[in-house]
Design a protein around this motif. Structure first.
Motif, short mmCIF file in Angstrom:
data_model
loop_
_atom_site.label_atom_id
_atom_site.label_comp_id
_atom_site.label_asym_id
_atom_site.label_seq_id
_atom_site.Cartn_x
_atom_site.Cartn_y
_atom_site.Cartn_z
N PHE A 164 -3.84 4.69 -0.37
CA PHE A 164 -3.33 3.70 0.57
C PHE A 164 -4.46 2.81 1.08
O PHE A 164 -4.31 1.58 1.16
CB PHE A 164 -2.65 4.41 1.75
CG PHE A 164 -2.08 3.47 2.78
CD1 PHE A 164 -0.75 3.08 2.72
CD2 PHE A 164 -2.86 2.96 3.80
CE1 PHE A 164 -0.22 2.21 3.66
CE2 PHE A 164 -2.35 2.09 4.75
CZ PHE A 164 -1.02 1.71 4.67
N THR A 165 -5.58 3.42 1.42
CA THR A 165 -6.73 2.66 1.92
C THR A 165 -7.24 1.67 0.89
O THR A 165 -7.51 0.50 1.19
CB THR A 165 -7.86 3.61 2.33
OG1 THR A 165 -7.37 4.58 3.25
CG2 THR A 165 -9.01 2.86 2.97
N ALA A 224 0.82 -1.21 0.00
CA ALA A 224 0.00 0.00 0.00
C ALA A 224 0.85 1.26 0.00
O ALA A 224 0.53 2.24 -0.69
CB ALA A 224 -0.94 -0.01 1.21
N ILE A 225 1.95 1.25 0.77
CA ILE A 225 2.83 2.43 0.81
C ILE A 225 3.45 2.69 -0.55
O ILE A 225 3.45 3.82 -1.05
CB ILE A 225 3.92 2.24 1.88
CG1 ILE A 225 3.31 2.31 3.28
CG2 ILE A 225 5.02 3.30 1.73
CD1 ILE A 225 4.28 1.92 4.39
N ALA A 278 0.56 3.50 -3.18
CA ALA A 278 -0.04 4.81 -2.93
C ALA A 278 0.94 5.93 -3.28
O ALA A 278 0.54 6.97 -3.82
CB ALA A 278 -0.48 4.93 -1.48
N SER A 279 2.22 5.73 -2.98
CA SER A 279 3.23 6.75 -3.30
C SER A 279 3.34 6.94 -4.81
O SER A 279 3.35 8.08 -5.31
CB SER A 279 4.59 6.35 -2.72
OG SER A 279 4.52 6.23 -1.32
N SER A 316 -5.61 0.37 -1.63
CA SER A 316 -4.62 -0.68 -1.84
C SER A 316 -4.60 -1.66 -0.69
O SER A 316 -4.57 -2.88 -0.90
CB SER A 316 -3.23 -0.05 -2.01
OG SER A 316 -2.22 -1.05 -2.08
N PHE A 317 -4.64 -1.17 0.54
CA PHE A 317 -4.55 -2.03 1.71
C PHE A 317 -5.73 -3.00 1.79
O PHE A 317 -5.57 -4.15 2.20
CB PHE A 317 -4.51 -1.17 2.98
CG PHE A 317 -4.19 -1.94 4.23
CD1 PHE A 317 -2.88 -2.18 4.61
CD2 PHE A 317 -5.20 -2.43 5.04
CE1 PHE A 317 -2.58 -2.89 5.75
CE2 PHE A 317 -4.92 -3.15 6.19
CZ PHE A 317 -3.59 -3.38 6.55
#
Length: 261
Positions: free
Chosen positions: A194-195, A68-69, A72-73, A197-198
């Motif tokens: 991020f949310t 996710a990090i 998201a990045s 993806s997680f």
């Protein structure tokens, strides 16, 4: 008056339908019995302790967080640059460019997953982290683009034009004026990506291969053997993290709107 009451009643029923299963999972995660019974026979935190002491669950959470990090990045960097291009420049194929970035929002995730699988096969990657991250970047891009574009649209171009009138070039204007002013929207887009993806299951499940296990996949695999309060506890951890991230997203979105106005 009657119509308003009816509307509110239907709204309450819809919310109840959507959130009752989540509340039930959360409640059953505190069940003292080792079997999933409702109503609970008692209440305990032992299942949360078991979940955090399970190396497989912890590793799955860390894997989900890492993916996710990174995703998201990348989605935030690409989405922010695309938002600047769409909001600040006029060029041929402008609408096609926007539609291309927004396409993953309307294309079914299973289609995206199949396309990534085909790409993976052609590159001899056999799934794994690179393909999973690529898929998560794709599904996160439209959300970042939408949030950052809304922020840039609210800012206008007066400040940027003033900076260039004072001698700043386009790169300096972007990093010293545009990006700082758009930062609340950028952070909100990052949190949202991020949310997404997680929590993602379908794209991850179809492209991860056997060596990549995220927390949604881990919970799904646990359900194949038994339904226990430990699974409910792991699910509640994911729900709690998702709610916290959405609250953070709302905070930055509200801050972005307030600064715009």
């Amino acid at each position: 008056m009657l119509g308003r009451v009816t509307q509110k009643t239907w709204s309450m029923l819809v919310y109840l339908f959507l959130f009752a299963p989540i509340l039930a999972v959360t409640l059953m995660s505190f069940n003292a019995s080792r079997f999933s019974k409702y109503p609970p026979t008692g209440y305990t935190l032992d299942w949360y302790v078991d979940a955090f002491e399970d190396p497989a669950i912890v590793q799955a959470i860390l894997t989900s967080a890492f993916i996710a990090i990174v995703a998201a990045s990348l989605a935030t960097i690409i989405g922010t640059l695309a938002a600047v291009a769409i909001s600040r420049y006029s060029f041929r194929l402008h609408e096609f460019f926007r539609a291309t970035f927004m396409a993953p929002l309307i294309i079914p995730e299973v289609v995206i997953a199949v396309a990534l699988l085909a790409l993976s096969a052609n590159l001899n990657l056999q799934g794994g982290l690179p393909i999973v991250i690529a898929g998560h970047v794709l599904i996160g891009l439209p959300f970042v683009l939408t949030v950052v574009s809304a922020r840039l649209h609210g800012l206008g171009v007066d400040v940027e034009e003033a900076a260039m009138d004072l001698g700043a070039n386009e790169v300096q204007t972007f990093f010293k004026v545009t990006l700082p002013l758009a930062m609340p929207g950028v952070i909100a887009g990052l949190v949202l990506a991020f949310t997404i993806s997680f929590d993602n299951f379908l794209v991850t499940y179809m492209t991860a291969g056997s060596g990549t296990v995220t927390i949604p996949i881990k919970i799904y695999s646990m359900l194949r053997f038994e339904v226990s309060p430990k699974i409910h506890a792991a699910s509640t951890i994911v729900i709690a993290l998702t709610v916290a991230l959405m609250l953070l997203y709302q905070f930055f979105s509200r801050e972005s709107e307030e600064k715009t106005h």
